[in-house]
Design a protein around this motif. Sequence first.
Motif, PDB file in Angstrom:
ATOM      1  N   VAL A 147      60.672 -67.840  14.069  1.00  0.00           N
ATOM      2  CA  VAL A 147      61.033 -67.585  12.768  1.00  0.00           C
ATOM      3  C   VAL A 147      59.783 -67.259  11.804  1.00  0.00           C
ATOM      4  CG1 VAL A 147      62.214 -68.524  10.743  1.00  0.00           C
ATOM      5  CG2 VAL A 147      62.748 -69.118  13.020  1.00  0.00           C
ATOM      6  N   THR A 148      59.922 -66.083  11.152  1.00  0.00           N
ATOM      7  CA  THR A 148      58.523 -65.840  10.552  1.00  0.00           C
ATOM      8  C   THR A 148      58.435 -66.119   9.114  1.00  0.00           C
ATOM      9  OG1 THR A 148      59.688 -63.486   9.866  1.00  0.00           O
ATOM     10  CG2 THR A 148      58.354 -63.784  11.931  1.00  0.00           C
ATOM     11  N   SER A 149      57.084 -66.478   8.675  1.00  0.00           N
ATOM     12  CA  SER A 149      56.987 -66.686   7.135  1.00  0.00           C
ATOM     13  C   SER A 149      57.693 -67.831   6.546  1.00  0.00           C
ATOM     14  CB  SER A 149      57.331 -65.490   6.316  1.00  0.00           C
ATOM     15  OG  SER A 149      56.344 -64.468   6.540  1.00  0.00           O
ATOM     16  N   VAL A 150      57.712 -69.053   7.534  1.00  0.00           N
ATOM     17  CA  VAL A 150      58.361 -70.160   6.829  1.00  0.00           C
ATOM     18  C   VAL A 150      57.521 -70.999   5.700  1.00  0.00           C
ATOM     19  CG1 VAL A 150      59.167 -72.449   7.701  1.00  0.00           C
ATOM     20  CG2 VAL A 150      59.550 -70.517   9.085  1.00  0.00           C
ATOM     21  N   GLN A 188      51.451 -72.173   1.577  1.00  0.00           N
ATOM     22  CA  GLN A 188      51.028 -71.257   2.721  1.00  0.00           C
ATOM     23  C   GLN A 188      51.989 -71.112   3.416  1.00  0.00           C
ATOM     24  OE1 GLN A 188      47.443 -72.439   4.654  1.00  0.00           O
ATOM     25  NE2 GLN A 188      47.262 -70.674   5.870  1.00  0.00           N
ATOM     26  N   LEU A 189      52.369 -69.807   4.155  1.00  0.00           N
ATOM     27  CA  LEU A 189      53.383 -69.726   4.959  1.00  0.00           C
ATOM     28  C   LEU A 189      53.109 -69.722   6.606  1.00  0.00           C
ATOM     29  CD1 LEU A 189      55.379 -66.520   3.287  1.00  0.00           C
ATOM     30  CD2 LEU A 189      55.503 -69.154   2.792  1.00  0.00           C
ATOM     31  N   ALA A 190      53.881 -69.915   7.249  1.00  0.00           N
ATOM     32  CA  ALA A 190      53.440 -69.938   8.728  1.00  0.00           C
ATOM     33  C   ALA A 190      54.453 -69.195   9.518  1.00  0.00           C
ATOM     34  CB  ALA A 190      53.230 -71.310   9.242  1.00  0.00           C
ATOM     35  N   ASP A 191      54.060 -68.616  10.887  1.00  0.00           N
ATOM     36  CA  ASP A 191      55.246 -68.156  11.770  1.00  0.00           C
ATOM     37  C   ASP A 191      55.646 -69.358  12.651  1.00  0.00           C
ATOM     38  OD1 ASP A 191      55.243 -65.655  10.510  1.00  0.00           O
ATOM     39  OD2 ASP A 191      54.057 -64.645  12.019  1.00  0.00           O
ATOM     40  N   VAL A 192      56.621 -69.631  12.956  1.00  0.00           N
ATOM     41  CA  VAL A 192      57.108 -70.642  13.775  1.00  0.00           C
ATOM     42  C   VAL A 192      57.567 -70.225  15.293  1.00  0.00           C
ATOM     43  CG1 VAL A 192      58.720 -72.654  14.187  1.00  0.00           C
ATOM     44  CG2 VAL A 192      57.551 -72.278  12.026  1.00  0.00           C
ATOM     45  N   THR A 193      57.052 -70.522  16.235  1.00  0.00           N
ATOM     46  CA  THR A 193      57.839 -69.988  17.752  1.00  0.00           C
ATOM     47  C   THR A 193      58.207 -71.176  18.381  1.00  0.00           C
ATOM     48  OG1 THR A 193      56.092 -68.166  17.768  1.00  0.00           O
ATOM     49  CG2 THR A 193      57.124 -68.783  19.697  1.00  0.00           C
ATOM     50  N   LEU A 194      59.394 -70.996  18.750  1.00  0.00           N
ATOM     51  CA  LEU A 194      60.323 -72.080  19.663  1.00  0.00           C
ATOM     52  C   LEU A 194      60.432 -71.533  20.991  1.00  0.00           C
ATOM     53  CD1 LEU A 194      61.921 -72.178  16.551  1.00  0.00           C
ATOM     54  CD2 LEU A 194      62.615 -74.435  17.601  1.00  0.00           C
ATOM     55  N   ASP A 195      59.876 -72.160  22.065  1.00  0.00           N
ATOM     56  CA  ASP A 195      59.534 -71.638  23.280  1.00  0.00           C
ATOM     57  C   ASP A 195      60.218 -72.740  24.358  1.00  0.00           C
ATOM     58  OD1 ASP A 195      59.389 -70.149  25.695  1.00  0.00           O
ATOM     59  OD2 ASP A 195      57.273 -70.366  25.638  1.00  0.00           O
ATOM     60  N   GLY A 196      61.433 -72.969  24.220  1.00  0.00           N
ATOM     61  CA  GLY A 196      62.553 -73.992  24.648  1.00  0.00           C
ATOM     62  C   GLY A 196      62.045 -75.443  24.214  1.00  0.00           C
ATOM     63  N   ALA A 197      61.897 -75.436  23.151  1.00  0.00           N
ATOM     64  CA  ALA A 197      61.957 -76.741  22.640  1.00  0.00           C
ATOM     65  C   ALA A 197      63.097 -77.536  22.377  1.00  0.00           C
ATOM     66  CB  ALA A 197      61.263 -76.288  20.995  1.00  0.00           C
TER      67      ALA A 197
END
Length: 357
Positions: A147-150, A188-197
Amino acid sequence: MSELDLLYTEIEEDLRSSVRDLLADRCELDAVTRIYDGDRSLVDGLWKSLVDIGLAGLLVPEDRGGQGASAREAAVVLEELGRTAAPVPFLTSSVIATTALLDSDTALLEQLATGERVAALAVPWSAAPDAQLPAVRLEGDRLTGTVTSVAGAIEADVLLVATGSGLYAVDVSAVTVKPLVCLDMTRQLADVTLDGATGALVLVDAEPAVRRALDAGAALMASEQLGLSRWCLETTVAYLQVRKQFGRVLGGFQALKHRLADLYTGVESGAAAARHAAATSAEGDPDATVAASIAQAYLSDLAVRAAEEAVQLHGGIGMTWEHPAHLYLKRAKSDQIALGTPGRHRVRLGALVDLRP
């Protein structure tokens, strides 16, 4: 249905006074500016101060550890936060994430109310309430996707992630959060990566809750934009009353009077739109969705115009790093595309009131 009262109550004015006094003492604009140099030491202390006076749980019912207040009170808080460009996760955690959890029975809601935890809804900050939700996959009991720009992810310790089968609370330590260099570093925004969370299921029917949360965010962000616009107007008027050019006070020039008069009428119109959005949201009024889109369509552009006028009418000093006008212009431009652009809300509004293109 009773007629909506848009006037501020005595309780709301008392709340405003408390929040304004706290921010005057704990949120100096010089400290906000230092965030752009990488110094975020202001954020945690300021947020704790707001938690200590009960603002984190403002929208949480009293029987769940909160204050049991409504969107009207939250709007007053956001007006004051907008006046100081305060870098705190009130909108992302105490409004948007909290609203998404109101129909759940999770203990996380109580933790948000007490400030024990901070949450963020894992959707792009630009997502309008009727936008397509990000595609996060549930594979067994594992969540995968990006999910980008959270917004709020950097301050949060738990993320609310929507999938086709529900809303999950995911600990931030289980995901990758990549901070982004943003125009507005106070949010500030952040990209969030879930990799099997893995995550805990907090709500089975996620989409209505997420859209309700985004609607509440859009409605109440208008109050933040109102507070920002009022600061720009009042600060510019005060400056033009003392600054002289060619032996005359700048505020005496008719052309500048016209610009300020136009901005004043715009801010007052914006105040009506923002208050209507907050009041309809607080009452659960059927027109709440319409009011939210009206407020966003109008105030997103108004805040940018007010900030641009503040920069320009302060002359050379308004262009400097030392003057805080740039903080408000950056926040206004960022808010302008947050939770749906003005154009997106106008299109949505047209459909809501049956005005076809």
